[in-house]
Design a protein around this motif. Structure first.
Motif, PDB file in Angstrom:
ATOM      1  N   ASP A 184       1.072  -1.361   0.080  1.00 30.04           N
ATOM      2  CA  ASP A 184      -0.059   0.017   0.082  1.00 30.04           C
ATOM      3  C   ASP A 184       0.742   1.280  -0.115  1.00 30.04           C
ATOM      4  OD1 ASP A 184      -1.750   2.349   0.986  1.00 30.04           O
ATOM      5  OD2 ASP A 184      -2.938   0.798   1.384  1.00 30.04           O
ATOM      6  N   GLN A 185       0.590   2.094  -0.976  1.00 31.92           N
ATOM      7  CA  GLN A 185       1.666   3.401  -1.119  1.00 31.92           C
ATOM      8  C   GLN A 185       1.470   4.224   0.408  1.00 31.92           C
ATOM      9  OE1 GLN A 185       0.402   5.608  -4.531  1.00 31.92           O
ATOM     10  NE2 GLN A 185       1.557   7.608  -3.840  1.00 31.92           N
ATOM     11  N   SER A 186       0.388   4.130   1.064  1.00 29.91           N
ATOM     12  CA  SER A 186       0.534   4.997   2.432  1.00 29.91           C
ATOM     13  C   SER A 186       1.167   4.415   3.469  1.00 29.91           C
ATOM     14  CB  SER A 186      -0.996   5.039   2.690  1.00 29.91           C
ATOM     15  OG  SER A 186      -1.465   3.889   3.176  1.00 29.91           O
ATOM     16  N   ASP A 187       1.722   2.962   3.314  1.00 29.38           N
ATOM     17  CA  ASP A 187       2.449   2.319   4.323  1.00 29.38           C
ATOM     18  C   ASP A 187       4.037   2.590   4.262  1.00 29.38           C
ATOM     19  OD1 ASP A 187       3.422   0.437   6.026  1.00 29.38           O
ATOM     20  OD2 ASP A 187       2.338  -1.110   5.696  1.00 29.38           O
ATOM     21  N   ARG A 188       4.338   3.705   4.611  1.00 33.34           N
ATOM     22  CA  ARG A 188       5.553   4.055   4.613  1.00 33.34           C
ATOM     23  C   ARG A 188       6.649   3.515   5.030  1.00 33.34           C
ATOM     24  NH1 ARG A 188       5.203   8.947   1.734  1.00 33.34           N
ATOM     25  NH2 ARG A 188       3.233  10.145   1.817  1.00 33.34           N
ATOM     26  N   SER A 189       6.340   2.806   6.183  1.00 31.13           N
ATOM     27  CA  SER A 189       7.700   1.957   6.996  1.00 31.13           C
ATOM     28  C   SER A 189       7.666   0.756   6.299  1.00 31.13           C
ATOM     29  CB  SER A 189       6.993   1.965   8.323  1.00 31.13           C
ATOM     30  OG  SER A 189       5.823   1.151   8.462  1.00 31.13           O
TER      31      SER A 189
ATOM     32  N   GLY B 235       6.349   0.508 -10.538  1.00 29.57           N
ATOM     33  CA  GLY B 235       5.125   1.125 -10.728  1.00 29.57           C
ATOM     34  C   GLY B 235       4.092   1.136  -9.827  1.00 29.57           C
ATOM     35  N   GLN B 236       2.746   1.414 -10.260  1.00 29.29           N
ATOM     36  CA  GLN B 236       1.877   1.380  -9.453  1.00 29.29           C
ATOM     37  C   GLN B 236       0.498   0.725  -9.728  1.00 29.29           C
ATOM     38  OE1 GLN B 236       0.974   5.442  -8.670  1.00 29.29           O
ATOM     39  NE2 GLN B 236       2.651   5.761  -7.150  1.00 29.29           N
ATOM     40  N   VAL B 237      -0.201   0.208  -8.852  1.00 22.40           N
ATOM     41  CA  VAL B 237      -1.369  -0.662  -9.393  1.00 22.40           C
ATOM     42  C   VAL B 237      -2.710   0.347  -8.677  1.00 22.40           C
ATOM     43  CG1 VAL B 237      -2.899  -2.616  -9.121  1.00 22.40           C
ATOM     44  CG2 VAL B 237      -0.477  -2.859  -9.633  1.00 22.40           C
ATOM     45  N   HIS B 238      -3.568   0.824  -9.406  1.00 24.93           N
ATOM     46  CA  HIS B 238      -4.770   1.469  -8.739  1.00 24.93           C
ATOM     47  C   HIS B 238      -5.737   0.511  -8.616  1.00 24.93           C
ATOM     48  CE1 HIS B 238      -2.744   5.488  -9.484  1.00 24.93           C
ATOM     49  NE2 HIS B 238      -2.245   4.815 -10.394  1.00 24.93           N
ATOM     50  N   ARG B 239      -6.451   0.177  -7.460  1.00 27.91           N
ATOM     51  CA  ARG B 239      -7.413  -0.436  -6.905  1.00 27.91           C
ATOM     52  C   ARG B 239      -8.317   0.332  -6.049  1.00 27.91           C
ATOM     53  NH1 ARG B 239      -5.129  -6.476  -6.398  1.00 27.91           N
ATOM     54  NH2 ARG B 239      -4.763  -6.858  -8.770  1.00 27.91           N
ATOM     55  N   ALA B 240      -9.216   1.143  -6.438  1.00 31.14           N
ATOM     56  CA  ALA B 240     -10.149   1.622  -5.470  1.00 31.14           C
ATOM     57  C   ALA B 240     -10.586   1.305  -4.352  1.00 31.14           C
ATOM     58  CB  ALA B 240     -11.385   2.153  -6.169  1.00 31.14           C
ATOM     59  N   PRO B 241     -10.334   1.971  -3.267  1.00 28.62           N
ATOM     60  CA  PRO B 241      -9.600   3.077  -2.950  1.00 28.62           C
ATOM     61  C   PRO B 241      -8.179   3.273  -2.723  1.00 28.62           C
ATOM     62  CG  PRO B 241     -10.542   2.401  -0.922  1.00 28.62           C
ATOM     63  CD  PRO B 241     -10.881   1.383  -2.055  1.00 28.62           C
ATOM     64  N   THR B 242      -7.459   2.188  -2.869  1.00 22.89           N
ATOM     65  CA  THR B 242      -6.023   2.036  -2.521  1.00 22.89           C
ATOM     66  C   THR B 242      -4.962   2.259  -3.911  1.00 22.89           C
ATOM     67  OG1 THR B 242      -6.806   0.676  -0.890  1.00 22.89           O
ATOM     68  CG2 THR B 242      -4.441   0.472  -1.502  1.00 22.89           C
ATOM     69  N   VAL B 243      -3.951   2.470  -3.577  1.00 24.59           N
ATOM     70  CA  VAL B 243      -2.959   2.635  -4.650  1.00 24.59           C
ATOM     71  C   VAL B 243      -1.715   1.700  -4.187  1.00 24.59           C
ATOM     72  CG1 VAL B 243      -1.241   3.915  -6.053  1.00 24.59           C
ATOM     73  CG2 VAL B 243      -3.417   4.903  -5.530  1.00 24.59           C
ATOM     74  N   LEU B 244      -1.438   0.701  -4.935  1.00 19.27           N
ATOM     75  CA  LEU B 244      -0.457  -0.198  -4.434  1.00 19.27           C
ATOM     76  C   LEU B 244       0.914  -0.067  -5.210  1.00 19.27           C
ATOM     77  CD1 LEU B 244      -2.555  -3.443  -4.405  1.00 19.27           C
ATOM     78  CD2 LEU B 244      -1.771  -2.199  -2.370  1.00 19.27           C
TER      79      LEU B 244
END
Length: 59
Positions: A3-8, A22-31
């Motif tokens: 998860d992009q928000s999991d900075r640690s 890269g990134q994978v967009h799966r609403a509401p999360t960006v991986l």
């Protein structure tokens, strides 16, 4: 994928040599897609990890 928000988690993986690919967009999360680059595969080290101290398995 992390998860992009999991900075640690991202910081830990990047410290171990993982790189963002890269990134994978799966609403509401960006991986974030992270890959661990491997070294050259040889008969002695078929997994490609034997020569790289950052990714080498504990001995």
């Amino acid at each position: 994928m992390v998860d992009q928000s999991d900075r640690s988690a991202r910081a830990a993986l990047e410290a171990w040599g993982w790189q963002e690919a890269g990134q994978v967009h799966r609403a509401p999360t960006v991986l974030c897609v992270l890959l661990l680059p491997l070294g050259e595969r040889t008969t002695e080290h078929p997994d490609g990890l034997g020569h790289n101290a950052r990714t080498q398995r504990p001995g």
